[in-house]
Design a protein around this motif. Structure first.
Motif, short mmCIF file in Angstrom:
data_model
loop_
_atom_site.label_atom_id
_atom_site.label_comp_id
_atom_site.label_asym_id
_atom_site.label_seq_id
_atom_site.Cartn_x
_atom_site.Cartn_y
_atom_site.Cartn_z
N MET A 1 0.19 30.60 -12.04
CA MET A 1 0.67 29.22 -11.87
C MET A 1 -0.54 28.29 -11.70
N GLN A 2 -0.52 27.19 -12.39
CA GLN A 2 -1.59 26.20 -12.29
C GLN A 2 -1.15 25.07 -11.38
N PRO A 3 -1.87 24.81 -10.27
CA PRO A 3 -1.51 23.69 -9.40
C PRO A 3 -1.70 22.35 -10.11
N ASN A 4 -0.91 21.35 -9.75
CA ASN A 4 -1.03 19.99 -10.27
C ASN A 4 -1.34 19.04 -9.13
N LEU A 5 -2.33 18.19 -9.33
CA LEU A 5 -2.64 17.16 -8.35
C LEU A 5 -1.53 16.12 -8.39
N THR A 6 -0.84 15.90 -7.26
CA THR A 6 0.31 15.00 -7.24
C THR A 6 0.13 13.76 -6.36
N HIS A 7 -0.74 13.84 -5.34
CA HIS A 7 -0.89 12.70 -4.46
C HIS A 7 -2.20 12.74 -3.69
N LEU A 8 -2.51 11.58 -3.15
CA LEU A 8 -3.65 11.39 -2.27
C LEU A 8 -3.10 10.69 -1.05
N ALA A 9 -3.35 11.23 0.14
CA ALA A 9 -2.83 10.63 1.37
C ALA A 9 -3.99 10.08 2.19
N LEU A 10 -3.83 8.86 2.67
CA LEU A 10 -4.88 8.17 3.41
C LEU A 10 -4.33 7.49 4.65
N HIS A 11 -5.05 7.60 5.74
CA HIS A 11 -4.80 6.74 6.89
C HIS A 11 -5.67 5.51 6.71
N VAL A 12 -5.09 4.33 6.95
CA VAL A 12 -5.81 3.08 6.73
C VAL A 12 -5.68 2.18 7.96
N PRO A 13 -6.69 1.35 8.23
CA PRO A 13 -6.64 0.50 9.42
C PRO A 13 -5.62 -0.64 9.33
N ASP A 14 -5.33 -1.12 8.11
CA ASP A 14 -4.38 -2.23 7.94
C ASP A 14 -3.48 -1.89 6.75
N LEU A 15 -2.32 -1.33 7.05
CA LEU A 15 -1.41 -0.87 6.02
C LEU A 15 -0.98 -1.99 5.08
N ASP A 16 -0.56 -3.13 5.62
CA ASP A 16 -0.07 -4.21 4.78
C ASP A 16 -1.16 -4.78 3.87
N ALA A 17 -2.39 -4.87 4.37
CA ALA A 17 -3.50 -5.35 3.54
C ALA A 17 -3.77 -4.39 2.39
N CYS A 18 -3.69 -3.09 2.65
CA CYS A 18 -3.91 -2.10 1.59
C CYS A 18 -2.79 -2.14 0.56
N ILE A 19 -1.56 -2.30 1.02
CA ILE A 19 -0.44 -2.42 0.08
C ILE A 19 -0.68 -3.61 -0.84
N ALA A 20 -1.03 -4.75 -0.25
CA ALA A 20 -1.26 -5.97 -1.04
C ALA A 20 -2.40 -5.78 -2.04
N PHE A 21 -3.48 -5.11 -1.64
CA PHE A 21 -4.62 -4.86 -2.53
C PHE A 21 -4.19 -4.02 -3.73
N TYR A 22 -3.52 -2.90 -3.48
CA TYR A 22 -3.15 -2.01 -4.58
C TYR A 22 -2.06 -2.60 -5.47
N GLU A 23 -1.23 -3.49 -4.92
CA GLU A 23 -0.27 -4.22 -5.76
C GLU A 23 -1.02 -5.22 -6.64
N ARG A 24 -1.92 -5.99 -6.04
CA ARG A 24 -2.63 -7.06 -6.73
C ARG A 24 -3.57 -6.55 -7.82
N PHE A 25 -4.44 -5.62 -7.47
CA PHE A 25 -5.49 -5.20 -8.40
C PHE A 25 -5.10 -4.00 -9.27
N CYS A 26 -4.22 -3.14 -8.80
CA CYS A 26 -3.93 -1.90 -9.51
C CYS A 26 -2.53 -1.86 -10.12
N GLY A 27 -1.72 -2.86 -9.83
CA GLY A 27 -0.37 -2.90 -10.38
C GLY A 27 0.54 -1.83 -9.79
N MET A 28 0.13 -1.24 -8.67
CA MET A 28 0.97 -0.22 -8.04
C MET A 28 2.10 -0.90 -7.29
#
Length: 143
Positions: A1-28
């Motif tokens: 069986m070959q593993p598949n990379l599915t996610h990256l998990a991060l603790h961040v100091p300001d959750l809402d600021a990170c959400i806004a950044f990844y929405e704005r610049f990355c279209g996530m």
């Protein structure tokens, strides 16, 4: 069986600021969120990739302090050099540009780098053998 990379998990100091950044610049976008272990847990993905790769972000991390010559980063491909220039222009205006647009020999291509609100570096590239247009580019043999 070959593993598949599915996610990256991060603790961040300001959750809402990170959400806004990844929405704005990355279209996530947020595809799931829940309360867990005393905090809010958020799953973000690029449209159409919700079942293949996600960012899991949670509050509580410390701000990362990366050196100017530290090229640890998350990489996002875009479909033109002009997109790189626009991203860099917007990032410069809000003070999060860390690598101005530059050209590097194949397979690196044209890229710029931003600092997200948690201190992580995020690269935007065009012309790599990954992402938009990569089907026409060979991956170089290992040496």
């Amino acid at each position: 069986m070959q593993p598949n990379l599915t996610h990256l998990a991060l603790h961040v100091p300001d959750l809402d600021a990170c959400i806004a950044f990844y929405e704005r610049f990355c279209g996530m976008r947020i595809i799931h969120q829940r309360e867990g272990k005393g905090s809010r847990i958020v799953w973000m993905a690029e449209p159409g990739k919700e079942h293949s790769f996600i960012f899991v972000i949670m509050p509580g991390g410390e701000l990362r302090h990366l050196a100017d010559d530290d090229y640890s980063h998350f990489g996002f491909a875009v479909s033109s050099r002009e997109e790189i220039d626009l991203i860099a222009q917007e990032a410069r205006a809000i003070g999060c540009l860390v690598w101005a647009p530059r050209d590097e020999p194949y397979p690196v291509g044209y890229y710029c780098g931003l600092r997200d609100p948690a201190g992580n570096y995020v690269e935007f590239s065009y012309g790599q053998p990954l992402g938009p247009g990569s089907e026409a580019m060979p991956i170089p043999p290992s040496t």
